[in-house]
Motif scaffolding. Structure first.
Motif, mmCIF file in Angstrom:
data_model
loop_
_atom_site.group_PDB
_atom_site.id
_atom_site.type_symbol
_atom_site.label_atom_id
_atom_site.label_comp_id
_atom_site.label_asym_id
_atom_site.label_seq_id
_atom_site.Cartn_x
_atom_site.Cartn_y
_atom_site.Cartn_z
ATOM 1 N N HIS A 130 43.790 72.852 71.552
ATOM 2 C CA HIS A 130 42.473 73.488 71.380
ATOM 3 C C HIS A 130 41.569 72.641 70.479
ATOM 4 C CE1 HIS A 130 39.958 77.269 70.891
ATOM 5 N NE2 HIS A 130 39.564 76.582 69.825
ATOM 6 N N HIS A 134 38.045 70.453 71.172
ATOM 7 C CA HIS A 134 36.755 70.430 70.467
ATOM 8 C C HIS A 134 36.360 69.000 70.103
ATOM 9 C CE1 HIS A 134 36.033 74.653 70.224
ATOM 10 N NE2 HIS A 134 37.046 74.935 69.418
ATOM 11 N N HIS A 140 34.457 76.875 73.677
ATOM 12 C CA HIS A 140 34.982 78.208 73.965
ATOM 13 C C HIS A 140 34.267 78.773 75.197
ATOM 14 C CE1 HIS A 140 35.606 78.530 69.333
ATOM 15 N NE2 HIS A 140 36.619 77.896 69.904
ATOM 16 N N THR A 160 40.397 81.721 73.070
ATOM 17 C CA THR A 160 40.620 82.225 71.715
ATOM 18 C C THR A 160 40.946 83.709 71.806
ATOM 19 O OG1 THR A 160 38.242 82.448 71.525
ATOM 20 C CG2 THR A 160 39.243 80.593 70.382
#
Ligand SMILES: [Zn+2]
Length: 180
Positions: A130, A134, A140, A160
């Motif tokens: 994750h 980014h 997201h 998330t």
């Protein structure tokens, strides 16, 4: 892939991860990374193994080439692209980790990004996938275009909350390969 119709702004410097922004792409397809060894933010051996295996399993099938940088560079034009740390400084109470840009290359791309993930069991394949997402510009669901639920399974590890073993989804890989 950031920027999207639902998440704009510019890539900017954040000295220590406190501003909550995760909006940058990395500056090229050759991704050099380093894992802190020694010092306050050291990754222990099991965490290092998780990062290495996650990059092999999830990011090798993308356009991003990954290289471990045993002599990391922290200044100038060609800094080591991703620095992984273990720690909790400046991570909001609702998050397991944070990614930030230490040196923006331009309005969209960052020369050096830091990833900091909590210790004691938080350095999982899913969370490290994750935060690495980014660092290369993945978002997201709420920032994606079209906007998705934060838990849409097409987001893979960018969901998330992030489950232990989730990896990149097909659309994550397509976004990466279209960008780099
Ligand atoms: Zn996130």
């Amino acid at each position: 892939m950031w920027p999207t119709l639902n998440a704009g702004g510019i890539c900017r410097d954040d000295p220590d991860g406190g501003d909550g922004l995760v909006s940058c792409q990395t500056d090229n397809a050759e991704v050099y990374y380093y894992m802190d060894s020694g010092g306050k933010y050291e990754l222990e051996s099991p965490d290092r193994t998780i990062v290495i295996n996650m990059l092999r399993d999830e990011y090798a099938p993308t356009a991003l080439a990954r290289h471990y940088d045993s002599s990391p560079v922290f200044s100038g034009d060609g800094e080591t692209d991703i620095i992984y740390q273990e720690g909790s400084t400046n991570i909001s109470s609702s998050s397991d980790g944070v990614t930030w840009c230490n040196d923006a290359y331009d309005n969209q791309r960052c020369d050096q990004q830091y990833i900091r993930i909590r210790g004691n069991g938080y350095y999982t394949p899913g969370v490290s996938c994750h935060e690495t997402g980014h660092a290369v510009g993945l978002t997201h669901g709420r920032q994606a275009s079209p906007m998705l639920s934060q838990t849409d399974s097409r987001l893979g590890c960018m969901q998330t909350p992030t489950a232990f073993g989730t990896g990149l989804g097909a659309s994550n890989r397509e976004n990466i390969n279209a960008t780099y």
